[in-house]
Write an enzyme that holds these catalytic residues in place. Structure first.
Site, PDB file in Angstrom:
ATOM      1  N   SER A   1       0.825  -1.203   0.000  1.00 13.22           N
ATOM      2  CA  SER A   1       0.000   0.000   0.000  1.00 13.22           C
ATOM      3  C   SER A   1       0.868   1.266   0.000  1.00 13.22           C
ATOM      4  O   SER A   1       1.679   1.443  -0.905  1.00 13.22           O
ATOM      5  CB  SER A   1      -0.921  -0.076   1.220  1.00 13.22           C
ATOM      6  OG  SER A   1      -1.824   0.962   1.240  1.00 13.22           O
TER       7      SER A   1
ATOM      8  N   ASP B   1      -9.785  -5.221  -4.307  1.00 15.09           N
ATOM      9  CA  ASP B   1      -9.136  -4.125  -3.585  1.00 15.09           C
ATOM     10  C   ASP B   1      -9.736  -2.776  -3.979  1.00 15.09           C
ATOM     11  O   ASP B   1      -9.782  -2.430  -5.157  1.00 15.09           O
ATOM     12  CB  ASP B   1      -7.636  -4.150  -3.911  1.00 15.09           C
ATOM     13  CG  ASP B   1      -6.805  -3.367  -2.920  1.00 15.09           C
ATOM     14  OD1 ASP B   1      -7.325  -2.401  -2.352  1.00 15.09           O
ATOM     15  OD2 ASP B   1      -5.634  -3.733  -2.720  1.00 15.09           O
TER      16      ASP B   1
ATOM     17  N   HIS C   1      -7.505  -5.447  -0.054  1.00 11.34           N
ATOM     18  CA  HIS C   1      -6.281  -4.793   0.412  1.00 11.34           C
ATOM     19  C   HIS C   1      -5.546  -5.520   1.549  1.00 11.34           C
ATOM     20  O   HIS C   1      -4.325  -5.535   1.576  1.00 11.34           O
ATOM     21  CB  HIS C   1      -6.644  -3.377   0.856  1.00 11.34           C
ATOM     22  CG  HIS C   1      -5.543  -2.394   0.698  1.00 11.34           C
ATOM     23  ND1 HIS C   1      -4.972  -2.102  -0.525  1.00 11.34           N
ATOM     24  CD2 HIS C   1      -4.885  -1.632   1.595  1.00 11.34           C
ATOM     25  CE1 HIS C   1      -4.024  -1.190  -0.355  1.00 11.34           C
ATOM     26  NE2 HIS C   1      -3.952  -0.892   0.918  1.00 11.34           N
TER      27      HIS C   1
END
Ligand SMILES: *[C@@H]1O[C@H](CO)[C@@H](O)[C@H](O)[C@H]1NC(C)=O
Ligand SMILES: *[C@@H]1O[C@H](CO)[C@@H](O)[C@H](O)[C@H]1NC(C)=O
Length: 413
Positions: A186, A357, A388
């Site tokens: 991320s 995601d 995610h």
């Protein structure tokens, strides 16, 4: 959108609003308190590392932030022992994302579901970072015992890219004499792409595995981040003078925990999934574990920076909102964009992303691939039902994701 979807949005907005209000009531000064937390976790609590030993290191950035780095040197397999090794171990550096800290890699039921621990067992020398502002890295050289400096929370991921990363990676280089394989999740990928624009990352890093890469945010759907961005909530909170957002601050922590303890109420479904997409494959028991250490504090300024990415669809520095202030900070009236093409053409890159995601959206990853252009050394892994957090916490990530990361790293000389 289904009715329950709207209920989710409304309940989250209520939570966020109450959170801001409570921060406001508690006052800003209390928010600047140095967290009363153990600053040395490796020598203390072994439960979070599933019984694995680690070493604590403090590193100090050029701008005075004291950051915590954990090193896992040995596991249980023969391959992971130092004794009798003919070769040096290969260091791997693991960087977490926004609203998380280094603990996010260990919020699993069994050691073989934790990426750092799997890598240790495969003979790697594993380093796990904690970004500025998070529990174990909430210190500054100019803080005394009682409070952080007034401008402590004045940063975004840009500072993590230009100060935290080189400090960490130089430190590992000095300790091991080797370049690392980088693994980011991320915001940990965002930082890395930005870093290439600013300094010679390739002198410290051999390869980068970008898990759920977030660079372009053009297709952000109707998730919480989008709601926040569109509503400019960051700016609103910023103008209240609330420097950091710690959504687990009381009484929010109590409310969330109470919600999560009601049988039949699925915290991930209700709260976290709104941010991240519906995570397919996490163990229900991971939920409670997750809320034990996550989410982590981050400055409002950082969330505003993210919101700017959604609104303006550019990958650039923080926009101070008027040409004069930008000029003061950057010497130009517009915030400078990052140039991802500074990454060398032959640099080994592994992009891992999921169809569920809501933050690292497939279409946006494709925009990134297009901008990077052809003739690059890029490997890809796409998992249709992953969202995610699945990449870190899913029970089957050890079968679907980690072996590919290891084979990618082994393929690099
Ligand atoms: C900070 O705390 C330490 C240990 O509790 C104490 O020995 C020291 O005197 C304190 N320093 C200040 C400036 O309060
Ligand atoms: C799920 O969590 C429970 C409770 O911690 C554990 O006993 C079980 O083994 C876990 N299942 C998997 C597949 O990890």
């Amino acid at each position: 959108m289904a009715v329950h979807g709207w209920l989710l949005v409304i309940s989250v907005l209520v939570i966020v609003t109450v959170s801001f209000a409570s921060s406001k009531l508690q006052g800003v000064s209390q928010h600047n308190n140095v967290a009363a937390s153990p600053h040395s976790i490796c020598s203390g609590d072994f439960s979070f590392t599933k019984g694995y030993r680690c070493q604590d290191y403090d590193v100090i950035t050029e701008d005075g932030y004291i950051l915590k780095l954990w090193r896992f040197r040995e596991g249980r397999t023969k391959e992971s022992q130092w004794e009798g090794r003919k070769k040096q171990k290969q260091p791997v550096f693991i960087q977490h994302g926004v609203l998380m800290n280094g603990q996010c890699w260990f919020v699993v039921s069994h050691a073989d579901q934790s990426l750092p621990l799997v890598l240790v067992e495969h003979g790697y020398d594993v380093w796990v970072s904690n970004s500025r502002g998070t529990t174990f890295s909430q210190r500054h050289i100019s803080s005394n015992n009682l409070s952080l400096p007034a401008n402590y929370w004045d940063f975004t991921w840009s500072e993590m890219a230009s100060y935290d990363l080189p400090t960490f990676l130089n430190f590992v280089y000095l300790e091991t004499g080797q370049k690392v394989h980088y693994i980011g999740h991320s915001q940990g990928t965002t930082m890395m792409f930005a870093a290439f624009s600013e300094w010679k990352v390739q002198e410290r890093v051999k390869s980068a595995t970008m898990v759920a890469p977030v660079v372009y945010l053009n297709h952000m759907p109707f998730g919480l981040v989008d709601v926040l961005a569109k509503a400019y909530i960051g700016e609103i909170a910023g103008s209240f003078g609330i420097p950091d957002l710690n959504i687990m601050t009381e009484p929010i922590g109590t409310i969330v925990r109470a919600l999560c303890n009601v049988p039949g109420v699925d915290c991930f479904g209700w709260i976290v999934s709104l941010f991240t997409g519906m995570n397919c494959c996490m163990n229900a028991s991971t939920v409670e574990l997750w809320f034990g250490s996550q989410p982590q504090p981050t400055p409002i300024k950082n969330l505003v920076h993210w919101a700017q990415g959604v609104r303006k669809q550019v990958f650039g520095k923080y926009d101070y909102g008027d040409p004069a202030t930008n000029l003061e900070h950057y010497g130009v009236p517009e915030p400078p964009p990052y140039n991802i093409l500074k990454m060398p053409k032959d640099f080994p890159l592994f992009l891992i992303y999921g169809g569920g995601d809501l933050l690292a959206i497939r279409k946006d990853v494709h925009i990134l691939l297009n901008k990077l252009g052809p003739d690059r050394n890029i490997r890809e892994l796409y998992i249709d039902n992953y969202a995610h957090l699945d990449f870190l916490e899913a029970v089957n990530a050890k079968d679907l994701v980690y072996p590919d990361i290891i084979s990618f790293m082994r393929g690099i000389r």
